[in-house]
Design an enzyme around this catalytic site. Structure first.
Site, PDB file in Angstrom:
ATOM      1  N   ARG A  84       1.054  -1.257   0.062  1.00  0.00           N
ATOM      2  CA  ARG A  84      -0.047   0.563  -0.153  1.00  0.00           C
ATOM      3  C   ARG A  84       0.892   1.010   0.053  1.00  0.00           C
ATOM      4  O   ARG A  84       1.572   1.357   0.726  1.00  0.00           O
ATOM      5  CB  ARG A  84      -1.283  -0.332   1.227  1.00  0.00           C
ATOM      6  CG  ARG A  84      -1.840   1.432   1.238  1.00  0.00           C
ATOM      7  CD  ARG A  84      -2.418   1.063   2.707  1.00  0.00           C
ATOM      8  NE  ARG A  84      -3.561   2.688   2.979  1.00  0.00           N
ATOM      9  CZ  ARG A  84      -3.826   3.398   3.524  1.00  0.00           C
ATOM     10  NH1 ARG A  84      -3.383   2.752   5.066  1.00  0.00           N
ATOM     11  NH2 ARG A  84      -4.400   4.460   3.814  1.00  0.00           N
ATOM     12  N   HIS A 173      -7.976   6.704   0.215  1.00  0.00           N
ATOM     13  CA  HIS A 173      -9.282   5.587   0.328  1.00  0.00           C
ATOM     14  C   HIS A 173      -8.795   5.073  -0.746  1.00  0.00           C
ATOM     15  O   HIS A 173     -10.407   4.637  -0.932  1.00  0.00           O
ATOM     16  CB  HIS A 173      -9.706   6.273   1.579  1.00  0.00           C
ATOM     17  CG  HIS A 173      -9.916   6.491   2.665  1.00  0.00           C
ATOM     18  ND1 HIS A 173     -10.776   6.886   3.214  1.00  0.00           N
ATOM     19  CD2 HIS A 173      -8.842   5.846   3.561  1.00  0.00           C
ATOM     20  CE1 HIS A 173     -10.204   7.262   4.395  1.00  0.00           C
ATOM     21  NE2 HIS A 173      -9.378   6.881   5.020  1.00  0.00           N
ATOM     22  N   GLY A 203     -10.608   7.225   9.672  1.00  0.00           N
ATOM     23  CA  GLY A 203     -10.253   8.255   8.708  1.00  0.00           C
ATOM     24  C   GLY A 203     -11.447   8.305   7.840  1.00  0.00           C
ATOM     25  O   GLY A 203     -12.466   7.279   7.883  1.00  0.00           O
ATOM     26  N   GLY A 322     -15.384   0.990   9.336  1.00  0.00           N
ATOM     27  CA  GLY A 322     -15.639   0.498  10.860  1.00  0.00           C
ATOM     28  C   GLY A 322     -16.922   0.805  11.578  1.00  0.00           C
ATOM     29  O   GLY A 322     -17.788   0.642  11.521  1.00  0.00           O
ATOM     30  N   GLY A 324     -19.608   2.912   9.022  1.00  0.00           N
ATOM     31  CA  GLY A 324     -20.914   2.592   8.278  1.00  0.00           C
ATOM     32  C   GLY A 324     -21.092   0.848   8.205  1.00  0.00           C
ATOM     33  O   GLY A 324     -22.672   0.576   7.823  1.00  0.00           O
ATOM     34  N   ASN A 326     -20.825  -0.687  11.069  1.00  0.00           N
ATOM     35  CA  ASN A 326     -21.731  -1.176  12.321  1.00  0.00           C
ATOM     36  C   ASN A 326     -21.860   0.155  12.874  1.00  0.00           C
ATOM     37  O   ASN A 326     -22.725  -0.422  14.192  1.00  0.00           O
ATOM     38  CB  ASN A 326     -20.571  -1.745  13.223  1.00  0.00           C
ATOM     39  CG  ASN A 326     -19.558  -2.532  12.991  1.00  0.00           C
ATOM     40  OD1 ASN A 326     -19.931  -3.505  12.638  1.00  0.00           O
ATOM     41  ND2 ASN A 326     -18.429  -2.260  12.198  1.00  0.00           N
TER      42      ASN A 326
END
Ligand code: AMP
Length: 404
Positions: A84, A173, A203, A322, A324, A326
């Site tokens: 990455r 992202h 983020g 995380g 979005g 949950n």
């Protein structure tokens, strides 16, 4: 063939990694080496059955941690490595095979991402030395957004700052947004169409995607622009920096720290950057926690509505990351501000959807309204698939050349 790919994400004091098979593309071995350089440095490994190991590596460097990770991969060696890389500037529009020239070009983008790219590069250099024989690929967070048109990526500042210094909006992202966009094309009856994707983790960013291409996104030249995040402010008045310096005597470093590490949900609530804890505190009457959640959701809704301008049509909104994946509360509050886009949430479906589970949560009616979907992101799986595809295409080109 399992064709495992090792995915590496190097930070300044940590290395996250995952060994990912072709099918199923779930990690066979994953883990994190953290606090590198300190006495407390350690390597945590989890295998495919979920059993974990915790190895102390006092004062380990990135290179030593990578070597230790390599030793644990001996039984199932990868066919390639995907790295990455946060910033690819304008030079990298897709995953790219790493060679000396590519490493040099990534080095030239350090000024655009001084916090992230040096650590990514350290990892690449050390890994190329350790795994000399393996093809290695850089997958850039910015690459998916290289399809933005100039009216979306240019700031209204003097032209020379763009042409000579590369100052423009890049977006981040990308691996998450690209993965979610491709998954939406598979699961939605609307197909590729026009989607607003909200990646909400520590983020946060939102992207407008049309026919699988990013047309606008909320993050800019740095990952500070746009939405309210865990500790990042997102958009503020550009005059704020001057005000803080002139009126409060703050230094550049102080302002940088304030906006990146002390703001966002943490700054508003004066409690925590963790959405789960904020929801709990708000339910117990903590005013700062309630305000932080409300600002977070309103600003997200406002950004999604703005991003709709980039699309000929809004077929749906997708939540990931995380928060979005949950938080039914954040999804419901955000969508509550978006009636003007015609969205209609099925509250029971929203509340009832399992945590971190894929699903659709829009109300079904006679008149079609934008779909609302939750898609768990898979950035590592995306990096592995990009890496595998590039290695396969190079191998087939090589074979064709040999035949010719
Ligand atoms: P990520 O960076 O994608 O791992 O996301 C981290 C964020 O997700 C943190 O703010 C967590 O509090 C939030 N999160 C994780 N699980 C939940 C949950 N069940 N409800 C609300 N927020 C959650």
């Amino acid at each position: 063939m399992k064709a495992p790919i090792l995915v590496i994400n190097c930070g300044s004091s940590s290395i996250k990694f995952a060994l990912i098979d072709q099918a199923p593309d779930t990690p066979r071995l994953s883990g994190i080496a953290e606090r590198l350089g300190s006495h407390e440095a350690r390597l945590k490994l989890t295998d495919e059955h979920g059993s974990a190991r915790d190895i102390s590596l006092p004062r380990a460097t990135h290179a030593l941690a990578l070597k230790t990770i390599l030793e644990h991969l001996e039984v199932h060696r990868p066919i390639g490595i995907g790295h990455r890389v946060v910033h690819g500037g304008e030079r990298f529009t897709a995953a790219t095979l790493l060679d000396d020239a590519v490493v040099r070009t990534i080095r030239q983008t350090i000024s655009l991402a001084p916090l992230h790219n040096p650590a990514n590069l350290d990892g690449i250099v050390a890994t190329r030395r350790l795994f000399e024989a393996l093809p290695q690929v850089a997958v850039f967070d910015t690459a998916f957004h290289q399809t933005l048109p100039p009216h979306a990526y240019r700031y209204a500042i003097p032209e020379e700052l763009y042409s000579r210094h590369g100052i423009r909006r890049y977006g981040f992202h990308g691996s998450s947004h690209a993965y979610v966009a491709s998954r939406l094309a598979e699961v939605s009856s609307r197909g590729e169409g026009g989607w607003l994707i909200a990646h909400l983790g520590n983020g946060c960013s939102a992207t407008a995607v049309w026919a699988g291409r990013s047309l606008d996104t909320s993050m800019g030249m740095t990952p500070l622009e746009g939405l309210v995040m865990g500790t990042r402010s997102g958009d503020v008045d550009p005059g704020l920096h001057l005000h803080l310096a002139r009126q409060l005597g703050m230094s550049l470093e102080g302002i940088d720290q304030l906006l990146n590490q002390k703001s966002g949900l943490l700054g508003l609530s004066e409690l925590t950057n963790d959405m789960r804890e904020l929801e709990q505190a708000a339910s117990e009457g903590h005013a700062g926690a309630s305000l932080a959640i409300e600002v977070f959701c309103y600003r997200l809704a406002k950004t999604l509505a703005g991003l709709a301008c980039a699309l000929p049509r809004v077929d749906g909104i997708a939540f990931t990351g995380g928060i979005g994946e949950n938080s039914p509360l954040v999804r419901a509050r955000t969508l509550g501000h978006l009636e003007a886009l015609g969205v209609r949430l099925d509250s029971d479906a929203n509340e009832g959807l399992g945590r971190g589970v894929e699903g659709q949560i829009h109300a079904q009616g006679a008149t079609p309204t934008p779909e609302i979907r939750v898609i768990p992101t898979d950035e590592e799986g995306y990096i592995a698939s990009q890496t595998r595809a590039l290695i396969a295409s190079l191998a087939s080109t090589h074979q064709t050349e040999e035949v010719l």
